[in-house]
Design an enzyme around this catalytic site. Sequence first.
Site, PDB file in Angstrom:
ATOM      1  CB  SER A 113      -0.950  -0.030   1.193  1.00  0.00           C
ATOM      2  OG  SER A 113      -1.839   1.033   1.116  1.00  0.00           O
ATOM      3  CG  HIS A 114       0.621   3.599   3.486  1.00  0.00           C
ATOM      4  ND1 HIS A 114      -0.332   2.655   3.794  1.00  0.00           N
ATOM      5  CD2 HIS A 114       1.387   3.720   4.588  1.00  0.00           C
ATOM      6  CE1 HIS A 114      -0.157   2.246   5.036  1.00  0.00           C
ATOM      7  NE2 HIS A 114       0.884   2.871   5.540  1.00  0.00           N
ATOM      8  CG  ASP A 279      -3.383   3.781  -1.033  1.00  0.00           C
ATOM      9  OD1 ASP A 279      -4.181   3.605  -1.977  1.00  0.00           O
ATOM     10  OD2 ASP A 279      -3.264   2.971  -0.094  1.00  0.00           O
ATOM     11  CG  ASP A 281      -3.253  -0.718  -1.845  1.00  0.00           C
ATOM     12  OD1 ASP A 281      -3.129   0.450  -1.441  1.00  0.00           O
ATOM     13  OD2 ASP A 281      -3.828  -1.603  -1.185  1.00  0.00           O
ATOM     14  CG  ASP A 283      -6.436   0.454  -0.261  1.00  0.00           C
ATOM     15  OD1 ASP A 283      -5.585   1.365  -0.312  1.00  0.00           O
ATOM     16  OD2 ASP A 283      -6.324  -0.539   0.498  1.00  0.00           O
ATOM     17  NE  ARG A 284      -4.355   4.009   3.029  1.00  0.00           N
ATOM     18  CZ  ARG A 284      -3.375   4.817   3.401  1.00  0.00           C
ATOM     19  NH1 ARG A 284      -3.640   6.014   3.871  1.00  0.00           N
ATOM     20  NH2 ARG A 284      -2.139   4.437   3.300  1.00  0.00           N
ATOM     21  CE  LYS A 378      -7.551   1.200   3.153  1.00  0.00           C
ATOM     22  NZ  LYS A 378      -7.232  -0.146   3.565  1.00  0.00           N
TER      23      LYS A 378
HETATM   24  C1  VG1 Z   1      -3.154   1.791   8.296  1.00  0.00           C
HETATM   25  C2  VG1 Z   1      -4.372   2.648   8.531  1.00  0.00           C
HETATM   26  C3  VG1 Z   1      -5.629   1.788   8.502  1.00  0.00           C
HETATM   27  C4  VG1 Z   1      -5.684   1.042   7.179  1.00  0.00           C
HETATM   28  C5  VG1 Z   1      -4.411   0.267   6.977  1.00  0.00           C
HETATM   29  C6  VG1 Z   1      -4.358  -0.429   5.646  1.00  0.00           C
HETATM   30  O1  VG1 Z   1      -3.047   0.825   9.314  1.00  0.00           O
HETATM   31  O2  VG1 Z   1      -4.282   3.324   9.755  1.00  0.00           O
HETATM   32  O3  VG1 Z   1      -6.749   2.610   8.688  1.00  0.00           O
HETATM   33  O4  VG1 Z   1      -6.778   0.160   7.157  1.00  0.00           O
HETATM   34  O5  VG1 Z   1      -3.281   1.134   7.051  1.00  0.00           O
HETATM   35  O6  VG1 Z   1      -4.540   0.477   4.631  1.00  0.00           O
HETATM   36  P1  VG1 Z   1      -2.076   0.975  10.583  1.00  0.00           P
HETATM   37  O7  VG1 Z   1      -2.173  -0.325  11.327  1.00  0.00           O
HETATM   38  O8  VG1 Z   1      -0.713   1.268  10.031  1.00  0.00           O
HETATM   39  O9  VG1 Z   1      -2.592   2.136  11.370  1.00  0.00           O
HETATM   40  V1  VG1 Z   1      -3.635   0.357   3.260  1.00  0.00           V
HETATM   41  O10 VG1 Z   1      -4.161   1.484   2.265  1.00  0.00           O
HETATM   42  O11 VG1 Z   1      -2.128   0.258   3.833  1.00  0.00           O
HETATM   43  O12 VG1 Z   1      -3.989  -1.228   2.626  1.00  0.00           O
HETATM   44 CO    CO Z   2      -3.762   1.090   0.432  1.00  0.00          CO
END
Ligand code: VG1
Ligand code: CO
Length: 545
Positions: A113-114, A279, A281, A283-284, A378
């Site tokens: 993801s990010h 982001d 992948d 989803d955000r 998401k």
């Molecule tokens: C983070 C965010 C959470 C989100 C998760 C995955 O998790 O706070 O809200 O669901 O990333 O999103 P954490 O445990 O680092 O707070 V993504 O876009 O990384 O798949």
């Molecule tokens: Co993501």
Amino acid sequence: MNVVSVSTQPIDGQKPGTSGLRKKVKVFSQPGYLENFVQSIFDNLSGQQGKTLVLGGDGRYFNDTAIQIILRMAAAAGFGRVLVGQNGILSTPAASAVIRKQAAFGGIILSASHNPGGPDGDFGIKYNLANGGPANETFTEAVYQRSRSISVYKYVDAPDIDLGVPGETLLGDMKVQVIDPVADYAALQESLFDFNKIAELLARPEFRMRFDAMHAVTGPYAKAILEGRLGAPAGTVVNGDPLPDFGGGHPDPNPVYAADLVAALADPHSGLSFGAASDGDGDRNMIVGRDFIVSPSDSLAVLAANYQYIPAYSGGLAGVARSMPTSCAVDRVAQSLGIPCFETPTGWKFFGSLLDAGQLTLCGEESAGTGSNHVREKDGLWAVLFWLNILAARNETAPQIVREHWRKFGRNVYSRHDYEGIETAKADRLFAELRGKLPGLAGTEISGMRVELADDFAYTDPVDGSRSEKQGVRVLLQGGSRVVFRLSGTGTEGATLRVYLERYVADAALHEVPTQEALAPLVALAEKIANIATITGRDAPDVIS
Ligand code: VG1
Ligand code: CO
């Protein structure tokens, strides 16, 4: 079919976090590391023989290598067919859409993801079930347990598959079908929103939009939908080619990492009226108006309050949900609509059972994830289209809509402060001391604010009854203010402390007070309760969003 069995040994640390297993590429590319984890997933499946698996990722470094390994292992595990995105690409929401539309058995999504990509960056993997959503904690825990006792993994000995061209090949007895990663997803979006209205908006000379794909996976989707189907001018999508290292950037759509977009929207000469980003992948999302960043928590509340403008939701919302640290803005909308509002732990896997049970329609997180019952992830671009549909229908700007929302419901002033890369021992100490204090906090007054409740959030899934403990420490204050403390479950280095701050302001005369100024008393209170500076040695957060 030549199935090869390889002896292996358990590797430590293969415990999935908030969203799958995320580690450094250097860790994932060690011999047997990916194989052990994938076999641990497959060993927990039953009935996959002859069925379809969906496979794709955000295109980051190691994506292509991992896909070839997983294809061979899927053939050995007995899958009949794998649908894989062309060039290995599938955004997270698109993978969810394909799993559902093609009635697949499940899917494997490759993404961190990010988190930054590249040889020194991060890689990640997660398994999604037939509903298109991330596997629940029971499943991920079982995968982890398997990884601790694994002794063999299996693959079919076959050459690499060419993922560059759509079409079908055989790998052993298994079909590999390379699919257009955008088609099912784009068709789904078109079925939800009023594309004609959005196209009219995008054609107005006074409306100019920029979508920043941050060199991540959403580029091809945004180009096909915004510039293709909706006719936005070429160049609306910037940084639209997915790169294995995201151009050296950090594909996290927040004011720090998407600073260029924020600056462009603040520049009166840019001519831009609306901005969005997504982001790694896809989803955000981030929504930016002219000189105005929409807080993700507010965004969820605004979408819920404007459901009637969207064809797919105009019949009404069954319910809404938010993760616990997300602001309570959406709760107020739910109350006024007379629908339930669920509060779940952080991570999309907790929304799945409620969505499947038809108990909720829209859900979201403060981290800029918003979605609905259209998929089980998401969905960044979906949120952008939802906003565009509202803007087109209401003929107002994003800041006007948010300000009017505040006047009607009051403003839940909100911010998240992240302290990244803290030594794990220090983070553990901070939480141990904080948890120790919790029983005595309720009823006390700190810096003039009265504590109503202080606990460690635990959740019982209302549908399947499963229980999740220790999902974040929350301190609820009189008047609707809150401070929440959590450790990130997606990082790969040390610990990241997240401090979530929220204050409810009913008085419209105070709605324009700058966010950090309005929250300063809560920052001071958080410090008093958790001793962040003393324990971690940090006197300011690394990222404020
Ligand atoms: C983070 C965010 C959470 C989100 C998760 C995955 O998790 O706070 O809200 O669901 O990333 O999103 P954490 O445990 O680092 O707070 V993504 O876009 O990384 O798949
Ligand atoms: Co993501």
